[in-house]
Design a protein around this motif. Structure first.
Motif, PDB file in Angstrom:
ATOM      1  N   LEU A 228       0.833  -1.212   0.000  1.00 13.74           N
ATOM      2  CA  LEU A 228       0.000   0.000   0.000  1.00 13.74           C
ATOM      3  C   LEU A 228       0.863   1.255   0.000  1.00 13.74           C
ATOM      4  CD1 LEU A 228      -2.802  -0.895   2.559  1.00 13.74           C
ATOM      5  CD2 LEU A 228      -2.972  -0.717   0.081  1.00 13.74           C
ATOM      6  N   GLN A 229       1.913   1.211   0.824  1.00 13.47           N
ATOM      7  CA  GLN A 229       2.768   2.391   0.941  1.00 13.47           C
ATOM      8  C   GLN A 229       3.482   2.678  -0.370  1.00 13.47           C
ATOM      9  OE1 GLN A 229       4.758   0.881   4.311  1.00 13.47           O
ATOM     10  NE2 GLN A 229       3.323   1.786   5.772  1.00 13.47           N
ATOM     11  N   LEU A 230       3.877   1.624  -1.073  1.00 13.91           N
ATOM     12  CA  LEU A 230       4.531   1.828  -2.369  1.00 13.91           C
ATOM     13  C   LEU A 230       3.597   2.566  -3.318  1.00 13.91           C
ATOM     14  CD1 LEU A 230       6.497  -1.440  -3.186  1.00 13.91           C
ATOM     15  CD2 LEU A 230       7.358   0.805  -2.562  1.00 13.91           C
ATOM     16  N   PHE A 231       2.310   2.206  -3.260  1.00 13.26           N
ATOM     17  CA  PHE A 231       1.371   2.866  -4.158  1.00 13.26           C
ATOM     18  C   PHE A 231       1.179   4.330  -3.808  1.00 13.26           C
ATOM     19  CE2 PHE A 231       0.510  -0.915  -6.346  1.00 13.26           C
ATOM     20  CZ  PHE A 231       0.223  -0.422  -7.597  1.00 13.26           C
ATOM     21  N   ALA A 232       1.172   4.629  -2.531  1.00 11.19           N
ATOM     22  CA  ALA A 232       1.074   6.033  -2.125  1.00 11.19           C
ATOM     23  C   ALA A 232       2.276   6.799  -2.680  1.00 11.19           C
ATOM     24  CB  ALA A 232       1.020   6.125  -0.611  1.00 11.19           C
ATOM     25  N   LEU A 233       3.470   6.219  -2.541  1.00  7.36           N
ATOM     26  CA  LEU A 233       4.688   6.866  -3.046  1.00  7.36           C
ATOM     27  C   LEU A 233       4.616   7.072  -4.549  1.00  7.36           C
ATOM     28  CD1 LEU A 233       7.746   5.292  -1.240  1.00  7.36           C
ATOM     29  CD2 LEU A 233       7.000   7.671  -1.290  1.00  7.36           C
ATOM     30  N   LEU A 234       4.199   6.005  -5.233  1.00  2.00           N
ATOM     31  CA  LEU A 234       4.112   6.065  -6.691  1.00  2.00           C
ATOM     32  C   LEU A 234       3.158   7.175  -7.107  1.00  2.00           C
ATOM     33  CD1 LEU A 234       5.317   4.263  -8.927  1.00  2.00           C
ATOM     34  CD2 LEU A 234       3.103   3.154  -9.070  1.00  2.00           C
ATOM     35  N   GLY A 235       2.055   7.306  -6.373  1.00  4.01           N
ATOM     36  CA  GLY A 235       1.065   8.349  -6.667  1.00  4.01           C
ATOM     37  C   GLY A 235       1.691   9.731  -6.532  1.00  4.01           C
ATOM     38  N   ILE A 236       2.473   9.921  -5.476  1.00  8.92           N
ATOM     39  CA  ILE A 236       3.101  11.230  -5.255  1.00  8.92           C
ATOM     40  C   ILE A 236       4.063  11.541  -6.400  1.00  8.92           C
ATOM     41  CG2 ILE A 236       4.656  12.504  -3.748  1.00  8.92           C
ATOM     42  CD1 ILE A 236       3.453  10.903  -1.409  1.00  8.92           C
ATOM     43  N   ILE A 237       4.889  10.558  -6.752  1.00  8.37           N
ATOM     44  CA  ILE A 237       5.865  10.779  -7.830  1.00  8.37           C
ATOM     45  C   ILE A 237       5.152  11.113  -9.136  1.00  8.37           C
ATOM     46  CG2 ILE A 237       7.672   9.681  -9.207  1.00  8.37           C
ATOM     47  CD1 ILE A 237       8.331   7.996  -6.703  1.00  8.37           C
ATOM     48  N   VAL A 263      -0.422  11.401 -30.825  1.00  9.13           N
ATOM     49  CA  VAL A 263      -1.613  10.967 -30.094  1.00  9.13           C
ATOM     50  C   VAL A 263      -1.465   9.529 -29.604  1.00  9.13           C
ATOM     51  CG1 VAL A 263      -4.089  10.568 -30.269  1.00  9.13           C
ATOM     52  CG2 VAL A 263      -3.073  12.535 -31.397  1.00  9.13           C
ATOM     53  N   PHE A 264      -0.852   8.678 -30.448  1.00 10.63           N
ATOM     54  CA  PHE A 264      -0.709   7.269 -30.053  1.00 10.63           C
ATOM     55  C   PHE A 264       0.228   7.107 -28.871  1.00 10.63           C
ATOM     56  CE2 PHE A 264      -2.122   6.329 -34.523  1.00 10.63           C
ATOM     57  CZ  PHE A 264      -3.397   5.966 -34.120  1.00 10.63           C
ATOM     58  N   THR A 265       1.276   7.922 -28.853  1.00  9.78           N
ATOM     59  CA  THR A 265       2.180   7.889 -27.702  1.00  9.78           C
ATOM     60  C   THR A 265       1.398   8.221 -26.433  1.00  9.78           C
ATOM     61  OG1 THR A 265       3.701   8.926 -29.232  1.00  9.78           O
ATOM     62  CG2 THR A 265       4.449   8.664 -26.957  1.00  9.78           C
ATOM     63  N   LEU A 266       0.530   9.204 -26.582  1.00 11.45           N
ATOM     64  CA  LEU A 266      -0.285   9.599 -25.442  1.00 11.45           C
ATOM     65  C   LEU A 266      -1.135   8.425 -24.953  1.00 11.45           C
ATOM     66  CD1 LEU A 266      -1.241  11.897 -23.642  1.00 11.45           C
ATOM     67  CD2 LEU A 266      -3.041  12.333 -25.311  1.00 11.45           C
ATOM     68  N   PHE A 267      -1.715   7.687 -25.929  1.00  8.13           N
ATOM     69  CA  PHE A 267      -2.516   6.514 -25.563  1.00  8.13           C
ATOM     70  C   PHE A 267      -1.680   5.483 -24.809  1.00  8.13           C
ATOM     71  CE2 PHE A 267      -5.951   7.752 -28.458  1.00  8.13           C
ATOM     72  CZ  PHE A 267      -7.022   7.389 -27.661  1.00  8.13           C
ATOM     73  N   ALA A 268      -0.478   5.266 -25.329  1.00  6.29           N
ATOM     74  CA  ALA A 268       0.394   4.273 -24.695  1.00  6.29           C
ATOM     75  C   ALA A 268       0.645   4.662 -23.243  1.00  6.29           C
ATOM     76  CB  ALA A 268       1.706   4.161 -25.455  1.00  6.29           C
ATOM     77  N   ILE A 269       0.974   5.934 -23.037  1.00 12.88           N
ATOM     78  CA  ILE A 269       1.257   6.396 -21.680  1.00 12.88           C
ATOM     79  C   ILE A 269       0.010   6.259 -20.808  1.00 12.88           C
ATOM     80  CG2 ILE A 269       1.881   8.417 -20.310  1.00 12.88           C
ATOM     81  CD1 ILE A 269       3.548   9.368 -22.703  1.00 12.88           C
ATOM     82  N   LEU A 270      -1.121   6.620 -21.406  1.00 12.68           N
ATOM     83  CA  LEU A 270      -2.387   6.554 -20.677  1.00 12.68           C
ATOM     84  C   LEU A 270      -2.704   5.119 -20.242  1.00 12.68           C
ATOM     85  CD1 LEU A 270      -4.356   8.778 -20.018  1.00 12.68           C
ATOM     86  CD2 LEU A 270      -5.765   8.005 -21.932  1.00 12.68           C
ATOM     87  N   PHE A 271      -2.581   4.182 -21.175  1.00  8.98           N
ATOM     88  CA  PHE A 271      -2.875   2.786 -20.857  1.00  8.98           C
ATOM     89  C   PHE A 271      -1.956   2.269 -19.765  1.00  8.98           C
ATOM     90  CE2 PHE A 271      -4.861   1.966 -25.258  1.00  8.98           C
ATOM     91  CZ  PHE A 271      -6.096   2.347 -24.760  1.00  8.98           C
ATOM     92  N   PHE A 272      -0.708   2.697 -19.849  1.00  9.47           N
ATOM     93  CA  PHE A 272       0.256   2.275 -18.826  1.00  9.47           C
ATOM     94  C   PHE A 272      -0.234   2.706 -17.445  1.00  9.47           C
ATOM     95  CE2 PHE A 272       4.046   3.415 -16.299  1.00  9.47           C
ATOM     96  CZ  PHE A 272       4.569   2.150 -16.140  1.00  9.47           C
ATOM     97  N   PHE A 273      -0.660   3.979 -17.344  1.00 10.70           N
ATOM     98  CA  PHE A 273      -1.089   4.461 -16.033  1.00 10.70           C
ATOM     99  C   PHE A 273      -2.413   3.846 -15.600  1.00 10.70           C
ATOM    100  CE2 PHE A 273       2.100   7.757 -16.788  1.00 10.70           C
ATOM    101  CZ  PHE A 273       2.782   7.622 -15.595  1.00 10.70           C
ATOM    102  N   ILE A 274      -3.299   3.596 -16.570  1.00 10.36           N
ATOM    103  CA  ILE A 274      -4.558   2.933 -16.211  1.00 10.36           C
ATOM    104  C   ILE A 274      -4.249   1.545 -15.643  1.00 10.36           C
ATOM    105  CG2 ILE A 274      -6.684   1.923 -17.106  1.00 10.36           C
ATOM    106  CD1 ILE A 274      -6.878   4.258 -19.028  1.00 10.36           C
ATOM    107  N   PHE A 279      -4.142  -2.086 -10.962  1.00  7.70           N
ATOM    108  CA  PHE A 279      -3.316  -2.925 -10.095  1.00  7.70           C
ATOM    109  C   PHE A 279      -3.389  -2.411  -8.649  1.00  7.70           C
ATOM    110  CE2 PHE A 279       1.173  -4.042  -8.707  1.00  7.70           C
ATOM    111  CZ  PHE A 279       0.868  -5.361  -8.450  1.00  7.70           C
ATOM    112  N   GLY A 280      -3.303  -1.092  -8.523  1.00  6.22           N
ATOM    113  CA  GLY A 280      -3.369  -0.476  -7.190  1.00  6.22           C
ATOM    114  C   GLY A 280      -4.697  -0.746  -6.513  1.00  6.22           C
ATOM    115  N   ILE A 281      -5.774  -0.604  -7.276  1.00  2.12           N
ATOM    116  CA  ILE A 281      -7.104  -0.877  -6.705  1.00  2.12           C
ATOM    117  C   ILE A 281      -7.180  -2.342  -6.284  1.00  2.12           C
ATOM    118  CG2 ILE A 281      -9.575  -0.995  -7.215  1.00  2.12           C
ATOM    119  CD1 ILE A 281      -9.198   1.349  -9.105  1.00  2.12           C
ATOM    120  N   GLY A 282      -6.581  -3.201  -7.111  1.00  2.00           N
ATOM    121  CA  GLY A 282      -6.563  -4.631  -6.782  1.00  2.00           C
ATOM    122  C   GLY A 282      -5.881  -4.877  -5.448  1.00  2.00           C
ATOM    123  N   ILE A 283      -4.750  -4.234  -5.225  1.00  2.00           N
ATOM    124  CA  ILE A 283      -4.028  -4.436  -3.965  1.00  2.00           C
ATOM    125  C   ILE A 283      -4.853  -3.930  -2.791  1.00  2.00           C
ATOM    126  CG2 ILE A 283      -2.025  -3.660  -2.635  1.00  2.00           C
ATOM    127  CD1 ILE A 283      -0.327  -4.121  -4.924  1.00  2.00           C
TER     128      ILE A 283
END
Ligand code: UDP
Ligand code: MG
Length: 312
Positions: A228-237, A263-274, A279-283
Motif C-alpha cells: 500500500l505504501q509503495l502505491f502512495a509513493l508512486l502516486g506522489i511521484i 496521439v498514439f504515444t499519449l494513448f500508450a502512456i495513458l494505458f500504462f497508467f490505467i 493494479f493499485g485498486i486490486g491491492i
C-alpha cells in the motif's frame, strides 16, 4: 496417559497414496525419540480414501490422532486446528507427501533443546519444477524486504516450534495467515538448518497456479503494509511528473503553437497508467477483502469430528 513431549502435525488433502509410505518412515522415527509423542493428522476435506486410512491408524498406532474437517479449508488452517489440539513441548509440522524427510526430525528437536524457539529449514537441492523454484526465490527476497524478517525459505513447511510460540499463535485467531511468518513474528531466538528435499513421487501437488497466488497474497498482506505504501509513493511521484509535464506543454503552447501529433504515444502512456491504477485498486481490494473476512468473524474452519483425543 503422559503428556506428549513432541507433537508432529501433518495436514492431509487427498493423499491416500502417500500415507502408508509416510507412516512406514515417520513412525519408527517418532518411536525412536524415546519420549512420549503424538502425531496429529488433519484431514482437510479429502475426497479420496485418506480419512478412512487415517482412522485405521488411530486404532493401529498408539499416539496417532485425527482432526476431521468438514470441508477444504487449506493447509494453514489444517495446521492451526492441530496446533490448538496439540500439547507437546515441541511441535513439528510436516507435509504428508514425503518431500520433507521425516528422518530430519531428531535434528530439529535437538536445535529446540539448545534453546531456539523456532527451527526453520532450507531445502537443499530443492526438487520442484523450475517455475516453483524461481517464484519462491522472488517471494523469499521480496517478503524479507517488505516485512523486515529474515528467513531463507518461507515455503518449506518442515519446521519445529517451542510450545511458547504455539501458545501465541493459538491466541491469534486470524482467518487468513501464513504460519512460518506468523511464528517468526513471535520468535526471539530462531535458527535455520539445511534439510533434504525429495521430488513428489506419489500423488500430485495441491497448489495450482491460482492457489499459489492466493497464498502469496496472504503472506504479503498479512505481514506488511509496504504494498500500500509503495502505491502512495508512486502516486506522489506521478503527480509531480504530471505537474512538470503540464508546465512543459504550457510553455510549448506559447512557443510553438497548437500541437496534435503523438496521439498514439499519449494513448500508450495513458494505458500504462490505467494499468497501474487497476493494479493499485486490486491491492487495496486484497486488504479490504481480508478486513471484511476478519470482521464477519465466521469460524475459520469447521471440525466435524476428532479421533484419538482423550475425552475432556
Ligand atoms: N494440503 C492441505 N490442504 C490443502 C492443500 C494442501 O492440507 O488445501 C496439504 C497436503 O496434503 C500436503 C501439504 O499440505 O500434506 C503440502 O501440499 P503440497 O505437497 O501439495 O504442496 P507443494 O509441496 O506442492 O507446495
Ligand atoms: Mg509437496
Amino acid at each position: 496417559m503422559t503428556r506428549p513431549y513432541v507433537s508432529i502435525i501433518i495436514p492431509v488433502y487427498n493423499e491416500e497414496k502417500t500415507l502408508q509410505p509416510l507412516m512406514e518412515r515417520l513412525y519408527p522415527v517418532a518411536a525412536g525419540l524415546q519420549k512420549p509423542f503424538e502425531i496429529i493428522f488433519t484431514n482437510d476435506g479429502s475426497r479420496d480414501r485418506s480419512l478412512e486410512i487415517l482412522r485405521s491408524y488411530v486404532a493401529q498406532y498408539p499416539g496417532v490422532k485425527v482432526v476431521e474437517f468438514n470441508g477444504n479449508f487449506g493447509q494453514h488452517m489444517a495446521i492451526l486446528a492441530a496446533f490448538e489440539r496439540s500439547s507437546g513441548e515441541i511441535v513439528i509440522t510436516l507435509d504428508a507427501d514425503l518431500q520433507n524427510p521425516p528422518e530430519e526430525i531428531p535434528r530439529m528437536i535437538a536445535e529446540i533443546e539448545k534453546g531456539h524457539d523456532v527451527v526453520g529449514t532450507i531445502r537443499k537441492k530443492r526438487q520442484d519444477p523450475l517455475f516453483r523454484r524461481v517464484a519462491s526465490r522472488i517471494v523469499n527476497i521480496t517478503t524479507n524486504k517488505m516485512t523486515g524478517m529474515q528467513m531463507s525459505d518461507y515455503g518449506c513447511m518442515l519446521r519445529a516450534y517451542h510450545r511458547n510460540i504455539i501458545d501465541n499463535i493459538n491466541q491469534c485467531g486470524e482467518s487468513t495467515t501464513f504460519i512460518p511468518a506468523l511464528a517468526q513474528t513471535f520468535s526471539s531466538n530462531p535458527t535455520e538448518i539445511m534439510v533434504g528435499h525429495e521430488e513428489r513421487t506419489l500423488g500430485e501437488s495441491k497448489y495450482s497456479f491460482y492457489r499459489l497466488i492466493r497464498l502469496n497474497f496472504d503472506l504479503m498482506t498479512g505481514f506488511s503494509l509496504v504494498p500500500l505504501q509503495l502505491f502512495a509513493l508512486l502516486g506522489i511521484i506521478t503527480s509531480f511528473l504530471a505537474v512538470a509535464f503540464a508546465v512543459l506543454l504550457f510553455v510549448r503552447r506559447f512557443m510553438i503553437g497548437a500541437e496534435v501529433e503523438g496521439v498514439f504515444t499519449l494513448f500508450a502512456i495513458l494505458f500504462f497508467f490505467i494499468g497501474i491504477i487497476i493494479f493499485g485498486i486490486g491491492i487495496v481490494g486484497e486488504y479490504v477483502g481480508r478486513i471484511y473476512q476478519e470482521v464477519r468473524k465466521r469460524p475459520r474452519y469447521v471440525v466435524r469430528k476428532t479421533y484419538g483425543f482423550e475425552e475432556p
